[in-house]
Design an enzyme around this catalytic site. Structure first.
Site, mmCIF file in Angstrom:
data_model
loop_
_atom_site.group_PDB
_atom_site.id
_atom_site.type_symbol
_atom_site.label_atom_id
_atom_site.label_comp_id
_atom_site.label_asym_id
_atom_site.label_seq_id
_atom_site.Cartn_x
_atom_site.Cartn_y
_atom_site.Cartn_z
ATOM 1 N N TYR A 61 0.838 -1.194 0.000
ATOM 2 C CA TYR A 61 0.000 0.000 0.000
ATOM 3 C C TYR A 61 0.882 1.256 0.000
ATOM 4 O O TYR A 61 1.610 1.526 0.955
ATOM 5 C CB TYR A 61 -0.920 0.028 1.215
ATOM 6 N N SER A 62 0.796 2.009 -1.089
ATOM 7 C CA SER A 62 1.620 3.216 -1.272
ATOM 8 C C SER A 62 3.098 2.900 -1.097
ATOM 9 O O SER A 62 3.871 3.741 -0.641
ATOM 10 C CB SER A 62 1.197 4.323 -0.300
#
Length: 325
Positions: A61-62
């Site tokens: 995530y990111s």
């Protein structure tokens, strides 16, 4: 807040698991709709104040920023002892032949990097995000056992695998005295119930916790796909939403959800989440908007009776099984 035991473990977690995919850096990774840290802070504050102690993130995530944001929020609003952190390994982090997958090298390097970003010595729950179709099962499971024995991971989980794969891995773990998977995070909601055929019965029989992702079907059950066929900004950019949901059956189920929601005086999202809460112990929530957390909290207090559950499920028919690659 309601709390429950995580499957057959002794770990107690909040009935709501706070999903952290929506928070990080919109310029990093594949999700341009995520909220940066300054906008994410109120969500974490409200979650901790509501009594949520179970937080789900991933190194993917990111590209790790989500883990950093969660770590800082935990230190600001709670303590490590009071927080249950789940993160994941397996999806690509950067360019390079060893920057993804479930090799021993990548698992060992990834857990160390995740711990550094989170600012902690251990994670409570470590998922394999997806099987990579390349690494021998034995190598992956022995590497996971290694990080458990090092004290860097307390419990192991698997996300979105075929039931035969999950059973095979757990039997190998059992036969060889390795740390076993305690949790299955599977794709499960009112629009996609194929997991009820094999995965869910197996997990229940074995005491494996079920922590489904996307209980709102990528937002479809909350209105991310209006009847006109147009999607919201996130819905239009979410490949799974745009490519998977939207069949006549899906709209028929959505209509039943909306009808029951109107009758009960609540939002459709609350009905869909209440259905999930009736089926499993820990529905994961999405939180890209302020009202999402409130909807989920209210869904815990919304008890659907057997007739209401049957009415929601009545329109479902077998659908193509979602791939897990």
């Amino acid at each position: 807040m309601q709390y429950t035991q995580l499957g057959g473990t002794g770990l107690n977690v909040s009935r709501l698991c706070f999903g952290c995919m929506s928070f990080g850096d919109p310029s990093r990774g594949n999700h341009s709709w995520v909220l940066p840290e300054d906008q994410a802070k109120p969500f974490y504050r409200d979650a901790f104040e509501a009594g949520i102690n179970f937080f789900d993130t991933a190194n993917y995530y990111s590209r790790g920023v989500s883990e950093e944001v969660l770590g800082r929020a935990m230190r600001e609003h709670s303590t490590r002892e009071q927080t249950v952190i789940a993160t994941k390994v397996g999806l690509d982090m950067e360019q390079g032949p060893n920057s993804k997958g479930l090799s021993r090298k990548h698992i060992v390097e990834s857990i160390n990097a995740s711990l550094k970003r989170l600012g902690t010595d251990y994670v409570d729950l470590y998922y394999i995000h997806r099987l990579d179709g390349q690494t021998p099962m034995e190598e992956t499971l022995e590497a996971l056992d290694h990080v458990v024995r090092q004290g860097k991971v307390l419990y192991l989980g698997c996300s979105s695998a075929w039931t035969w794969q999950f059973v095979k891995m757990r039997e190998f773990q059992k036969a060889n005295g390795l740390a076993r998977f305690s949790v299955m995070q599977n794709f499960y909601n009112l629009l996609y119930r194929e997991e009820e055929r094999e995965m869910i019965p197996y997990c229940r029989s074995e005491g494996v916790a079920l922590v489904p992702w996307s209980p709102l079907a990528r937002g479809f059950l909350a209105g991310n796909r209006p009847k006109a066929g147009e999607a919201t900004n996130r819905g239009a950019r979410d490949k799974l939403n745009a490519g998977y949901f939207g069949t006549p059956q899906d709209y028929k189920i959505l209509a039943k959800v909306e009808k029951l929601a109107e009758k009960l005086g609540v939002k459709p999202a609350q009905v869909a989440l209440a259905w999930t809460a009736a089926k499993v112990d820990c529905p994961i929530i999405g939180t890209t908007k302020p009202h999402h957390l409130g909807d989920a909290l209210e869904a815990l207090d919304l008890t659907l009776n057997a007739a209401q559950i049957k009415s929601l499920e009545g329109a479902y028919a077998p659908r193509p099984v979602m791939g897990h690659a």
